[in-house]
Enzyme design. Structure first.
Site, short mmCIF file in Angstrom:
data_model
loop_
_atom_site.label_atom_id
_atom_site.label_comp_id
_atom_site.label_asym_id
_atom_site.label_seq_id
_atom_site.Cartn_x
_atom_site.Cartn_y
_atom_site.Cartn_z
N ASP A 291 4.22 35.64 76.78
CA ASP A 291 3.39 34.51 76.36
C ASP A 291 4.30 33.38 75.90
O ASP A 291 5.49 33.58 75.61
CB ASP A 291 2.41 34.91 75.27
CG ASP A 291 3.09 35.40 74.00
OD1 ASP A 291 4.04 36.22 74.12
OD2 ASP A 291 2.70 34.98 72.90
N GLU B 265 3.20 37.62 71.39
CA GLU B 265 4.27 37.56 70.39
C GLU B 265 4.22 36.25 69.61
O GLU B 265 4.54 36.22 68.42
CB GLU B 265 5.64 37.72 71.08
CG GLU B 265 6.82 37.85 70.13
CD GLU B 265 7.47 36.53 69.75
OE1 GLU B 265 8.38 36.54 68.90
OE2 GLU B 265 7.07 35.47 70.30
#
Length: 389
Positions: free
Chosen positions: A75, A137
């Site tokens: 991400d 994350e």
């Protein structure tokens, strides 16, 4: 010399950057792309889906203990409000720079792994490599938290982990923990001329933030020092605050967010417990004397443990030899490495790119760093293969 060409690495990076995996969006298409690349090289992967997000775990080589995990989140942070000169999700070159969202943080590391798949699969590995890709994350660390329990479910877990966050290919052995929360205070609205009959949620929340500020001063003045971090002490920070409509209406709701970045040895849960105790013993009783329904609600945003790898750990020497760097550095930002450490897997942070580029407009990674990363991976492959002799 690198075992693969910069053209192949750049092609892989361009394909990864083209997936908009900002944290509010799904990463499933990227994970499916990686899974297909692995399958094309004869590597089976497990994809774990949850609410439109996915982790991936693959094993290259024999299913034995003592392997090395190569870990990355896929991400990235949003681009809205940033001054990009072109489409952030179309990789473009400017000299040695490859520009695109996530190029440094941290799709560059994933591109190097994919570009090196022929070298991984052709090697006579005595111990396996685990490829671990995670989601979220940048927001909650939920992907890493979900991955840890399954690493040893279908095969022995890895013996070590390299988290490829951008460190300019210099090994990092310690980082602060990161924990953050949403906080909501509720009170009782009314006209400000009759404030004694109301409960001002904004002022209650401000009082709570004042306690956080006092704690931050205390840590800066008298707190535990862990040299190598900048700053070398635990920090507290309130980042957003929302409340009120107009001045003469007492707000009955206030929301804010705050975070704790704790050095190893300090405990975010302990700090949070003291915060809650202060609110419950000092702030809420006064509010509830007027309106018994007054309350504070907490919601965890993220809770990532710190990393503290002893400098004498064999992984440090392995990473230093593979990277060609004698460093064993500390950083103040958080990574997923602490999750591996909590799971009993020694972890180190070492990856291509500069953290100064992360989250910035015109984010870039250099071809020099990508080639250095492939050199690093090539030396790890050699190390894992030599044991077969």
């Amino acid at each position: 010399m690198p075992m693969t060409s910069i053209a192949r690495i750049q092609t892989m990076l361009a394909q990864l950057v083209a997936f908009d995996t900002t944290s509010a969006r799904s990463n499933v298409e990227l994970i499916e792309f990686v899974s297909a690349e692995l399958e094309a090289h004869g590597v089976e992967s497990r994809v774990m889906l949850e609410n439109g997000k996915a982790n991936l775990h693959a094993i290259i080589g024999p299913r034995l203990e003592g392997g090395i995990a190569l870990s990355a989140h896929v991400d990235c942070v949003p681009v809205e409000g940033q001054a990009w000169l072109a489409d952030p999700f179309t990789l473009r070159a400017d000299g040695d720079k490859l520009i695109g969202r996530g190029a440094t943080d941290m799709k560059g590391f994933v591109a190097c792994i994919l570009a090196m798949l022929p070298e991984f699969t052709a090697a006579h590995l005595a111990r396996p490599f685990h490829i671990c890709l995670t989601h979220d994350e940048e927001t909650s660390f939920r992907g890493a938290a979900r991955l840890m329990p399954v690493l040893g479910r279908h095969a022995p877990p890895p013996g070590f982990c390299v988290v490829g966050e951008p460190t300019n290919m210099a090994p990092v052995i310690a980082h602060k923990g990161y924990a953050s929360w949403d906080v909501v205070f509720t009170g009782l609205s009314g006209h400000s001329s009759r404030a004694h009959e109301t409960v001002n949620a904004l002022m209650a929340a401000a009082e709570a933030i004042a306690w956080l500020k006092a704690e931050a001063r205390s840590f800066a003045r008298d707190g535990r020092r862990v040299e190598g971090f900048e700053p070398p002490y635990t920090t507290l920070h309130a980042g957003t605050f929302h409340s009120g409509t107009v001045l003469n209406i007492v707000p009955d709701r206030a929301e804010f967010t705050f975070e704790i970045r704790a050095v190893p040895g300090d405990s975010s849960p302990d700090i949070l417990a003291r915060f809650v105790a202060h609110v419950e013993s000092v702030i809420l009783p006064e509010l509830r004397a007027v309106y018994p329904g007054s309350e504070m609600q907490l919601r965890v945003r993220a809770n990532a443990p710190p990393l503290g790898l002893p400098e004498s750990d064999p992984l440090v020497l392995l990473a230093q030899r593979a990277s060609g760097s004698n460093r064993a550095g500390f950083v103040s930002y958080g990574t997923e490495a602490g999750y591996y450490q909590e799971a009993g897997i020694p972890a180190i942070v070492c990856g291509p790119g500069d953290i100064a580029q992360a989250h910035q407009p015109e984010e870039f990674i250099t071809t020099t760093q990508l080639l250095a990363c492939c050199d690093f991976l090539g030396r790890l492959i050699e190390r894992q293969s030599r044991r077969a002799a």
